[in-house]
Write a protein that holds these residues in place. Structure first.
Motif, PDB file in Angstrom:
ATOM      1  N   GLY A 249      16.051   2.750  -2.019  1.00 42.84           N
ATOM      2  CA  GLY A 249      14.767   2.098  -2.264  1.00 42.84           C
ATOM      3  C   GLY A 249      14.591   1.699  -3.719  1.00 42.84           C
ATOM      4  N   CYS A 287      11.943  12.209  -6.462  1.00 43.18           N
ATOM      5  CA  CYS A 287      12.002  10.887  -5.841  1.00 43.18           C
ATOM      6  C   CYS A 287      12.963   9.926  -6.532  1.00 43.18           C
ATOM      7  CB  CYS A 287      10.601  10.283  -5.768  1.00 43.18           C
ATOM      8  SG  CYS A 287       9.529  11.131  -4.585  1.00 43.18           S
ATOM      9  N   PRO A 407       8.985   8.151  -0.813  1.00 42.98           N
ATOM     10  CA  PRO A 407       9.647   7.006  -0.180  1.00 42.98           C
ATOM     11  C   PRO A 407       8.933   6.531   1.080  1.00 42.98           C
ATOM     12  CG  PRO A 407      10.915   9.017   0.153  1.00 42.98           C
ATOM     13  CD  PRO A 407       9.844   9.356  -0.825  1.00 42.98           C
ATOM     14  N   GLU A 411      12.478   3.052   2.736  1.00 45.96           N
ATOM     15  CA  GLU A 411      13.250   3.767   1.726  1.00 45.96           C
ATOM     16  C   GLU A 411      13.848   5.050   2.279  1.00 45.96           C
ATOM     17  OE1 GLU A 411      11.193   2.444  -2.459  1.00 45.96           O
ATOM     18  OE2 GLU A 411      10.205   3.997  -1.283  1.00 45.96           O
ATOM     19  N   ARG A 412      13.115   5.741   3.155  1.00 47.50           N
ATOM     20  CA  ARG A 412      13.679   6.949   3.757  1.00 47.50           C
ATOM     21  C   ARG A 412      14.920   6.613   4.564  1.00 47.50           C
ATOM     22  NH1 ARG A 412       8.352   7.853   5.144  1.00 47.50           N
ATOM     23  NH2 ARG A 412       8.748   7.738   7.396  1.00 47.50           N
ATOM     24  N   THR A 511       8.600   0.659  -6.026  1.00 46.18           N
ATOM     25  CA  THR A 511       8.940   0.177  -4.692  1.00 46.18           C
ATOM     26  C   THR A 511       8.421  -1.252  -4.509  1.00 46.18           C
ATOM     27  OG1 THR A 511       8.864   2.392  -3.757  1.00 46.18           O
ATOM     28  CG2 THR A 511       8.611   0.567  -2.220  1.00 46.18           C
TER      29      THR A 511
END
Length: 535
Positions: A249, A287, A407, A411-412, A511
């Motif tokens: 991400g 993160c 996320p 993104e995960r 993001t």
């Protein structure tokens, strides 16, 4: 004339009485001072150069030692009694000027003050030059001494050293040279930040390793540079070990960084662009902030230097400011490079009962951030940004402040793919499990609200379950590890909410807007999710 020689010539012509040059390179300093002192085009009256050391005492310009002058008091007395023009370069005087728990020698301090007064009011041009690897100026001498910056050797000096070593070794057939002119330039750039002695050692090692000097020997130079940086005691030559592809991400941040790749090169100067200053990355712990710092250095092909602020304040009392100056000077000498300051808020939070050391060190860092011209790209990470002073956050220190949130689903999915992809390459782990869309989608469902570090730990926990039974990894191992984990959003829900609230109007989302789930705008980020702010 600009540079050290020009500055020194101006100080000599202006009759500054006492100069202090901080450098490990005594011989190089002596050569530069002698060149200026004897140059009639720089000084109206060329001056002879005397030297002093604790072993040889005071040595006259003709090389003859002056008897009975190994003690600094005696040498300074001889200097005071003289009436002829001269430059008096003292090498070991800092040992008598105190530092740390050792007090200064009051007689030496008094003699230096007497020298300063005599040279200032004298009719003939005379100057005392103190050369020392450390900066030690007693409070009594602060108004009498002028500190002169002495830079590490530049690319031209290192290139000249390399060419001379190649010429002397290749002539006798001792080594074989396989370097083009471009390769020689790469060697000189690789040795930037080393003293001439360190560069000579690095080139000598490269030559004798296999009897051939070619571009593959750059690794030897990098190793010597790594050791030189480590010897500074504050900076650490960190191994990148990551690629931007390993960071799941954060596409907005990645695009911002990609646009600035190579911006320290001559091509960027044609656009009138300055070298980028750096970024401050804050957000929820775990993160990807630190991983991003490592990945940027690898993606840009630059050395990654880690500044441990805790080491700056360690050691002898009163040396913290000196440690910070040494670290920043080393970083500039290594430029272009990436300087990583991890958890910056812990290092620069106001100290209690530290005698004002923390504000002074922090002020040194701030001034350098504002005024630096060398291409040192600073990546600072912070988990608790509210502890940072407001001066650090204003424009001019960092180019941008990015917020890394938990996320999103997109993104995960990327993070699961990265970590599973790494592990499933091992034969003992691979089985029927594959990183397909169905598996990733189910794992994303179970890991909502988890950080990237927690997803990685879930993969590791699942691997331990598989290892205990000596079988391949299964999807249920991953789901069980995820369900049994209590994420940070539960254990520290209030802290996460506070971090998001701070970033709502103060930072740019790392993001990309297109990666947020439909109907679920970035938590606490407001309009900062627009990619326009990070372009």
């Amino acid at each position: 004339m600009r540079g050290f020689r020009g500055d020194l010539a101006q100080l000599l012509k202006a009759r500054f009485p006492v100069l202090y040059i901080e450098s490990y390179e005594e011989q190089r300093v002596l050569a530069e001072v002698t060149a200026v002192a004897r140059d009639a085009s720089l000084l109206r009256t060329p001056r002879p150069v005397w030297t002093w050391s604790a072993t040889q005492g005071l040595v006259q310009p003709d090389g003859v030692p002056h008897r009975g002058t190994t003690e600094p008091e005696a040498a300074l007395d001889v200097v005071l009694r003289g009436r002829e023009p001269g430059v008096f370069l003292f090498k070991d005087l800092h040992a008598a000027l105190g530092g740390g728990d050792r007090p200064a020698n009051p007689v030496v301090v008094r003699r230096v003050r007497d020298v300063a007064a005599a040279f200032r009011s004298g009719q003939v041009p005379r100057v005392l030059v103190i050369v020392s690897p450390v900066l030690r100026i007693p409070v009594e001498l602060e108004k009498d001494i002028t500190v002169v910056d002495f830079p590490l050797p530049g690319e031209a000096e290192i290139r000249a050293l390399l060419d001379s070593m190649i010429a002397s070794n290749a002539a006798g057939g001792r080594i074989r040279i396989g370097l083009s002119d471009v390769d020689r330039e790469r060697f000189a750039k690789a040795a930037a930040g080393l003293t001439l002695h360190e560069a000579e050692n690095a080139f000598a090692r490269a030559m004798v390793s296999d009897g051939v000097l070619d571009v593959h020997d750059l690794a030897v130079v990098h190793d010597e540079k790594r050791q030189a940086v480590s010897r500074s005691g504050v900076l650490e030559y960190a191994e990148g070990g990551a690629e931007l592809a390993d960071v799941g991400g954060l596409e907005n941040l990645k695009r911002w960084l990609a646009k600035r790749d190579g911006s320290w090169l001559a091509a960027a100067a044609q656009y009138g662009l300055p070298a980028p200053r750096g970024v401050l990355i804050t957000g929820v712990p775990g993160c990807g902030k630190s991983l991003t710092a490592k990945a940027v250095a690898a993606a840009w092909g630059l050395p990654l230097l880690r500044l441990d602020v805790g080491r700056v304040f360690a050691g002898i009392v009163g040396s913290s400011e000196q440690n910070m100056r040494t670290a920043l000077r080393t970083a500039e000498a290594t430029a272009p490079c990436v300087l990583w300051v991890d958890e910056i808020e812990k290092g620069f939070a106001a100290g209690v009962g530290d005698g004002g050391t923390t504000p002074r060190v922090f002020g040194t860092f701030l001034t350098w951030m504002q005024e630096k011209t060398k291409p040192v790209f600073v990546i600072a990470t912070a988990n608790d940004i509210e502890r940072l002073p407001a001066e650090l956050l204003r424009k001019g220190r960092f180019d941008e402040i990015f917020f890394v949130d938990l996320p999103t689903r997109t993104e995960r999915a990327s993070i699961w793919r990265v970590h599973l992809g790494k592990r499933l390459r091992h034969k003992a782990v691979a089985g029927e499990l594959s990183v397909d869309e169905r598996v990733v989608a189910e794992l994303c469902d179970f890991s909502a609200g988890y950080s990237g570090a927690e997803i990685e730990q879930a993969v590791v926990s699942g691997l331990f379950d598989a290892f205990a039974e000596r079988r391949p990894l299964r999807q249920d191992d991953l789901i069980r590890a995820t369900v049994n984990m209590v994420p940070l959003t539960v254990t520290q829900a209030e802290r996460v909410a506070a971090i998001r609230a701070w970033a709502e109007t103060r930072a740019v989302a790392a993001t990309a807007a297109e990666d947020w789930d439909l109907g679920a705008p970035p938590p606490g980020m407001g309009s900062a999710t627009s990619t326009g702010g990070a372009g």
